[in-house]
Design a protein around this motif. Sequence first.
Motif, PDB file in Angstrom:
ATOM      1  N   PRO A 177     -31.368  -8.867 -42.789  1.00  0.00           N
ATOM      2  CA  PRO A 177     -32.781  -9.260 -42.623  1.00  0.00           C
ATOM      3  C   PRO A 177     -33.071  -9.653 -41.185  1.00  0.00           C
ATOM      4  O   PRO A 177     -32.192 -10.139 -40.461  1.00  0.00           O
ATOM      5  CB  PRO A 177     -32.919 -10.469 -43.569  1.00  0.00           C
ATOM      6  N   LEU A 178     -34.323  -9.479 -40.769  1.00  0.00           N
ATOM      7  CA  LEU A 178     -34.692  -9.781 -39.393  1.00  0.00           C
ATOM      8  C   LEU A 178     -34.500 -11.252 -39.050  1.00  0.00           C
ATOM      9  O   LEU A 178     -34.245 -11.593 -37.895  1.00  0.00           O
ATOM     10  CB  LEU A 178     -36.146  -9.377 -39.140  1.00  0.00           C
ATOM     11  N   ALA A 179     -34.610 -12.132 -40.037  1.00  0.00           N
ATOM     12  CA  ALA A 179     -34.385 -13.558 -39.764  1.00  0.00           C
ATOM     13  C   ALA A 179     -32.938 -13.795 -39.338  1.00  0.00           C
ATOM     14  O   ALA A 179     -32.657 -14.595 -38.438  1.00  0.00           O
ATOM     15  CB  ALA A 179     -34.720 -14.395 -40.996  1.00  0.00           C
ATOM     16  N   VAL A 180     -31.998 -13.093 -39.979  1.00  0.00           N
ATOM     17  CA  VAL A 180     -30.587 -13.218 -39.609  1.00  0.00           C
ATOM     18  C   VAL A 180     -30.351 -12.592 -38.237  1.00  0.00           C
ATOM     19  O   VAL A 180     -29.630 -13.136 -37.393  1.00  0.00           O
ATOM     20  CB  VAL A 180     -29.677 -12.545 -40.666  1.00  0.00           C
ATOM     21  N   VAL A 181     -30.969 -11.442 -38.006  1.00  0.00           N
ATOM     22  CA  VAL A 181     -30.875 -10.783 -36.704  1.00  0.00           C
ATOM     23  C   VAL A 181     -31.400 -11.704 -35.601  1.00  0.00           C
ATOM     24  O   VAL A 181     -30.810 -11.820 -34.519  1.00  0.00           O
ATOM     25  CB  VAL A 181     -31.658  -9.448 -36.717  1.00  0.00           C
ATOM     26  N   SER A 182     -32.509 -12.384 -35.880  1.00  0.00           N
ATOM     27  CA  SER A 182     -33.085 -13.296 -34.901  1.00  0.00           C
ATOM     28  C   SER A 182     -32.149 -14.464 -34.631  1.00  0.00           C
ATOM     29  O   SER A 182     -32.041 -14.932 -33.496  1.00  0.00           O
ATOM     30  CB  SER A 182     -34.438 -13.814 -35.394  1.00  0.00           C
ATOM     31  N   ALA A 183     -31.474 -14.950 -35.654  1.00  0.00           N
ATOM     32  CA  ALA A 183     -30.510 -16.038 -35.477  1.00  0.00           C
ATOM     33  C   ALA A 183     -29.365 -15.601 -34.567  1.00  0.00           C
ATOM     34  O   ALA A 183     -28.961 -16.328 -33.651  1.00  0.00           O
ATOM     35  CB  ALA A 183     -29.965 -16.485 -36.835  1.00  0.00           C
ATOM     36  N   LEU A 184     -28.853 -14.390 -34.804  1.00  0.00           N
ATOM     37  CA  LEU A 184     -27.764 -13.866 -33.978  1.00  0.00           C
ATOM     38  C   LEU A 184     -28.241 -13.633 -32.547  1.00  0.00           C
ATOM     39  O   LEU A 184     -27.516 -13.891 -31.579  1.00  0.00           O
ATOM     40  CB  LEU A 184     -27.231 -12.563 -34.577  1.00  0.00           C
ATOM     41  N   ARG A 185     -29.481 -13.145 -32.400  1.00  0.00           N
ATOM     42  CA  ARG A 185     -30.069 -12.958 -31.078  1.00  0.00           C
ATOM     43  C   ARG A 185     -30.144 -14.275 -30.315  1.00  0.00           C
ATOM     44  O   ARG A 185     -29.844 -14.334 -29.120  1.00  0.00           O
ATOM     45  CB  ARG A 185     -31.453 -12.354 -31.235  1.00  0.00           C
ATOM     46  N   THR A 186     -30.541 -15.329 -31.018  1.00  0.00           N
ATOM     47  CA  THR A 186     -30.643 -16.648 -30.390  1.00  0.00           C
ATOM     48  C   THR A 186     -29.289 -17.096 -29.849  1.00  0.00           C
ATOM     49  O   THR A 186     -29.196 -17.637 -28.740  1.00  0.00           O
ATOM     50  CB  THR A 186     -31.173 -17.682 -31.402  1.00  0.00           C
ATOM     51  N   LEU A 187     -28.221 -16.856 -30.601  1.00  0.00           N
ATOM     52  CA  LEU A 187     -26.876 -17.228 -30.157  1.00  0.00           C
ATOM     53  C   LEU A 187     -26.440 -16.404 -28.950  1.00  0.00           C
ATOM     54  O   LEU A 187     -25.803 -16.919 -28.026  1.00  0.00           O
ATOM     55  CB  LEU A 187     -25.874 -17.039 -31.304  1.00  0.00           C
ATOM     56  N   ARG A 230     -38.259 -17.621 -39.046  1.00  0.00           N
ATOM     57  CA  ARG A 230     -37.783 -17.432 -40.420  1.00  0.00           C
ATOM     58  C   ARG A 230     -38.919 -17.048 -41.361  1.00  0.00           C
ATOM     59  O   ARG A 230     -38.725 -16.297 -42.305  1.00  0.00           O
ATOM     60  CB  ARG A 230     -37.127 -18.721 -40.913  1.00  0.00           C
ATOM     61  N   LYS A 231     -40.123 -17.552 -41.089  1.00  0.00           N
ATOM     62  CA  LYS A 231     -41.237 -17.368 -42.022  1.00  0.00           C
ATOM     63  C   LYS A 231     -42.127 -16.173 -41.684  1.00  0.00           C
ATOM     64  O   LYS A 231     -42.941 -15.750 -42.501  1.00  0.00           O
ATOM     65  CB  LYS A 231     -42.092 -18.639 -42.060  1.00  0.00           C
ATOM     66  N   LEU A 232     -42.004 -15.625 -40.466  1.00  0.00           N
ATOM     67  CA  LEU A 232     -42.854 -14.503 -40.084  1.00  0.00           C
ATOM     68  C   LEU A 232     -42.560 -13.277 -40.941  1.00  0.00           C
ATOM     69  O   LEU A 232     -41.401 -12.905 -41.127  1.00  0.00           O
ATOM     70  CB  LEU A 232     -42.629 -14.144 -38.614  1.00  0.00           C
ATOM     71  N   PRO A 233     -43.599 -12.603 -41.475  1.00  0.00           N
ATOM     72  CA  PRO A 233     -43.376 -11.328 -42.168  1.00  0.00           C
ATOM     73  C   PRO A 233     -42.712 -10.325 -41.230  1.00  0.00           C
ATOM     74  O   PRO A 233     -42.979 -10.326 -40.023  1.00  0.00           O
ATOM     75  CB  PRO A 233     -44.798 -10.889 -42.543  1.00  0.00           C
TER      76      PRO A 233
END
Length: 254
Positions: A177-187, A230-233
């Motif tokens: 999911p993009l939320a997980v991708v965004s978390a990894l991107r942040t790291l 996390r909440k963005l569609p």
Amino acid sequence: MTPLDQVITVLAGLGAGIATSSIGVASLVSFPILLALGIPPVTANSSNTVALVPAGLTGALGYRRELLGRLPLAAAVMGLSGVAAVAGALLLLRLPADVFATLVPWLILFACLLVAVQPRISAWLKSRRPEGSDDARTSMTPSLAAGTAACGVYGGYFGAGQGVMMIAVLSLALDLPLAVVSALRTLAVLASNIVATVIFVFIAPLDWHIVALLASGSIVGGYLGALIGRKLPTSVFRALIVVAGVAVAIGYWL
């Protein structure tokens, strides 16, 4: 700085922190504001990078739910990005600034294009898998390692737009999911910023007053950005990334 300038700088840090953890384009927020306040470009760039490390830390904290169970992948992404950023920093010391600066807008636009068409590319890649193979891609692969390292080098050299590039690389290489991708991107961006901070402390002009003001806002902004991301569609998230990335590229040309 006047009291008003100080308030504006704190708010710039807040906005940059939110942008860092949500769509990954902090350079759209804080850096132009610092320039408008009369901070010299080199000092603004280095101070901005150092001040956004707290935003990365609180952003990672905000994404802790998405990172649970994915610590090996998260550690690999962060480690590769950090090590590669060292090479980028060395290039910064060796190469003329205009060599890579010419390519920056085009690299960011290419990353935006990848983010925009990623669903189609992922669907095509899935259709190419052997029949009956439904294994999701959720771990480090050679292609993901190469892409992460390339973004890390870029982050150590310039940094602006690295978040957009990492979203493109991670989205294409992983079925998450993009939320997980965004978390990894942040790291990944956090790792590059930490490396750059260590180097900048020794070789770059830093305004520690600016760093403190930006960091005080970015700490809160980083956590808020993770909640927003996390909440963005998915469609809205992707569109914001593309629009922001194009804006960064145009900003470079201007």
